[in-house]
Design a protein around this motif. Structure first.
Motif, PDB file in Angstrom:
ATOM      1  N   LYS A  46       0.873  -1.159   0.000  1.00 60.32           N
ATOM      2  CA  LYS A  46       0.000   0.000   0.000  1.00 60.32           C
ATOM      3  C   LYS A  46       0.917   1.217   0.000  1.00 60.32           C
ATOM      4  N   THR A  47       0.835   2.028  -1.013  1.00 58.81           N
ATOM      5  CA  THR A  47       1.812   3.095  -1.196  1.00 58.81           C
ATOM      6  C   THR A  47       1.760   4.148  -0.107  1.00 58.81           C
ATOM      7  N   GLY A  48       0.638   4.321   0.538  1.00 61.22           N
ATOM      8  CA  GLY A  48       0.543   5.324   1.592  1.00 61.22           C
ATOM      9  C   GLY A  48       1.356   4.985   2.825  1.00 61.22           C
ATOM     10  N   THR A  49       1.664   3.714   3.019  1.00 59.64           N
ATOM     11  CA  THR A  49       2.403   3.308   4.208  1.00 59.64           C
ATOM     12  C   THR A  49       3.872   3.691   4.139  1.00 59.64           C
ATOM     13  N   THR A  50       4.400   3.962   2.961  1.00 59.77           N
ATOM     14  CA  THR A  50       5.807   4.323   2.822  1.00 59.77           C
ATOM     15  C   THR A  50       6.003   5.813   2.587  1.00 59.77           C
ATOM     16  N   SER A  51       4.957   6.592   2.623  1.00 55.53           N
ATOM     17  CA  SER A  51       5.091   8.010   2.285  1.00 55.53           C
ATOM     18  C   SER A  51       5.968   8.763   3.278  1.00 55.53           C
ATOM     19  N   GLU A  52       5.900   8.437   4.544  1.00 58.20           N
ATOM     20  CA  GLU A  52       6.696   9.153   5.542  1.00 58.20           C
ATOM     21  C   GLU A  52       8.189   8.911   5.352  1.00 58.20           C
ATOM     22  N   ILE A  53       8.588   7.660   5.147  1.00 63.07           N
ATOM     23  CA  ILE A  53      10.003   7.357   4.965  1.00 63.07           C
ATOM     24  C   ILE A  53      10.514   7.932   3.646  1.00 63.07           C
ATOM     25  N   ARG A  54       9.689   7.929   2.599  1.00 63.19           N
ATOM     26  CA  ARG A  54      10.105   8.518   1.329  1.00 63.19           C
ATOM     27  C   ARG A  54      10.309  10.026   1.470  1.00 63.19           C
ATOM     28  N   GLN A  55       9.435  10.677   2.205  1.00 60.13           N
ATOM     29  CA  GLN A  55       9.547  12.115   2.419  1.00 60.13           C
ATOM     30  C   GLN A  55      10.807  12.448   3.222  1.00 60.13           C
ATOM     31  N   LYS A  56      11.137  11.642   4.208  1.00 58.87           N
ATOM     32  CA  LYS A  56      12.338  11.872   5.007  1.00 58.87           C
ATOM     33  C   LYS A  56      13.609  11.680   4.179  1.00 58.87           C
ATOM     34  N   ILE A  57      13.604  10.705   3.304  1.00 59.48           N
ATOM     35  CA  ILE A  57      14.775  10.484   2.447  1.00 59.48           C
ATOM     36  C   ILE A  57      14.953  11.668   1.501  1.00 59.48           C
ATOM     37  N   SER A  59      13.972  14.799   1.955  1.00 58.60           N
ATOM     38  CA  SER A  59      14.445  15.974   2.700  1.00 58.60           C
ATOM     39  C   SER A  59      15.895  15.800   3.139  1.00 58.60           C
ATOM     40  N   TYR A  60      16.321  14.575   3.416  1.00 58.62           N
ATOM     41  CA  TYR A  60      17.720  14.321   3.767  1.00 58.62           C
ATOM     42  C   TYR A  60      18.640  14.694   2.611  1.00 58.62           C
ATOM     43  N   PHE A  61      18.324  14.225   1.408  1.00 54.53           N
ATOM     44  CA  PHE A  61      19.170  14.527   0.257  1.00 54.53           C
ATOM     45  C   PHE A  61      19.150  16.015  -0.086  1.00 54.53           C
ATOM     46  N   LEU A  62      18.012  16.659   0.034  1.00 56.21           N
ATOM     47  CA  LEU A  62      17.933  18.091  -0.246  1.00 56.21           C
ATOM     48  C   LEU A  62      18.736  18.907   0.760  1.00 56.21           C
ATOM     49  N   ASP A  63      18.743  18.490   2.026  1.00 59.82           N
ATOM     50  CA  ASP A  63      19.487  19.215   3.052  1.00 59.82           C
ATOM     51  C   ASP A  63      20.979  18.925   2.999  1.00 59.82           C
ATOM     52  N   THR A  64      21.359  17.714   2.655  1.00 57.87           N
ATOM     53  CA  THR A  64      22.759  17.301   2.687  1.00 57.87           C
ATOM     54  C   THR A  64      23.534  17.736   1.449  1.00 57.87           C
ATOM     55  N   PHE A  65      22.921  17.662   0.292  1.00 61.26           N
ATOM     56  CA  PHE A  65      23.608  17.971  -0.957  1.00 61.26           C
ATOM     57  C   PHE A  65      23.014  19.241  -1.574  1.00 61.26           C
ATOM     58  N   PRO A  66      23.752  20.349  -1.549  1.00 59.24           N
ATOM     59  CA  PRO A  66      23.205  21.602  -2.085  1.00 59.24           C
ATOM     60  C   PRO A  66      23.048  21.600  -3.610  1.00 59.24           C
ATOM     61  N   ASP A  67      23.699  20.663  -4.298  1.00 62.10           N
ATOM     62  CA  ASP A  67      23.579  20.589  -5.759  1.00 62.10           C
ATOM     63  C   ASP A  67      22.246  20.002  -6.208  1.00 62.10           C
ATOM     64  N   VAL A  68      21.545  19.308  -5.315  1.00 62.27           N
ATOM     65  CA  VAL A  68      20.268  18.682  -5.664  1.00 62.27           C
ATOM     66  C   VAL A  68      19.175  19.734  -5.605  1.00 62.27           C
ATOM     67  N   ARG A  69      18.494  19.916  -6.744  1.00 57.85           N
ATOM     68  CA  ARG A  69      17.405  20.893  -6.821  1.00 57.85           C
ATOM     69  C   ARG A  69      16.085  20.282  -6.398  1.00 57.85           C
ATOM     70  N   ARG A  70      15.837  19.040  -6.826  1.00 58.33           N
ATOM     71  CA  ARG A  70      14.566  18.380  -6.547  1.00 58.33           C
ATOM     72  C   ARG A  70      14.777  16.875  -6.587  1.00 58.33           C
TER      73      ARG A  70
END
Length: 116
Positions: A46-57, A59-70
């Motif tokens: 069920k795709t809704g059950t993984t939405s929280e972990i996907r969102q955290k991943i 935000s982690y990449f966006l915060d850690t790597f400034p070269d990542v736009r989206r």
């Protein structure tokens, strides 16, 4: 070869005060989230059950790597698919059967592209 790198504690902490042990990617078992559809004969998540972990991943990449736009991670029910956009205009896509493997692939690839 992929290195198993864990997400930092600050990235894994939930906004609602969930402990790190409840949201840690190493303990995330995507097989436990699978359901069986007797009509099609397919097991899927069920795709809704993984939405929280996907969102955290994301935000982690966006915060850690400034070269990542989206970054966008999609759970299709059987595979996880990710697309990453860089500020330089470069993009790439990756797919994996588990979120843990997808995280490792993305981490290695984004690090190598950011170092260039």
């Amino acid at each position: 070869m992929l290195n198993n790198i864990s997400i930092s504690n600050t990235a894994m902490l939930s906004c609602n005060g969930t402990s790190i042990h409840e949201t840690d990617i190493r303990s995330f078992n995507s097989n436990a989230l699978r359901v069986y559809n007797p009509v099609t004969g397919v097991r899927h998540r069920k795709t809704g059950t993984t939405s929280e972990i996907r969102q955290k991943i994301c935000s982690y990449f966006l915060d850690t790597f400034p070269d990542v736009r989206r970054i966008k991670i999609i759970d299709t029910g059987q595979k996880f698919s990710a697309r990453v956009w860089f500020k330089s205009g470069r993009t790439f896509c990756e797919k994996a059967y588990s979120i843990k493997n997808l995280y490792g692939i993305l981490n290695d690839k984004i690090k190598s592209i950011s170092e260039q």
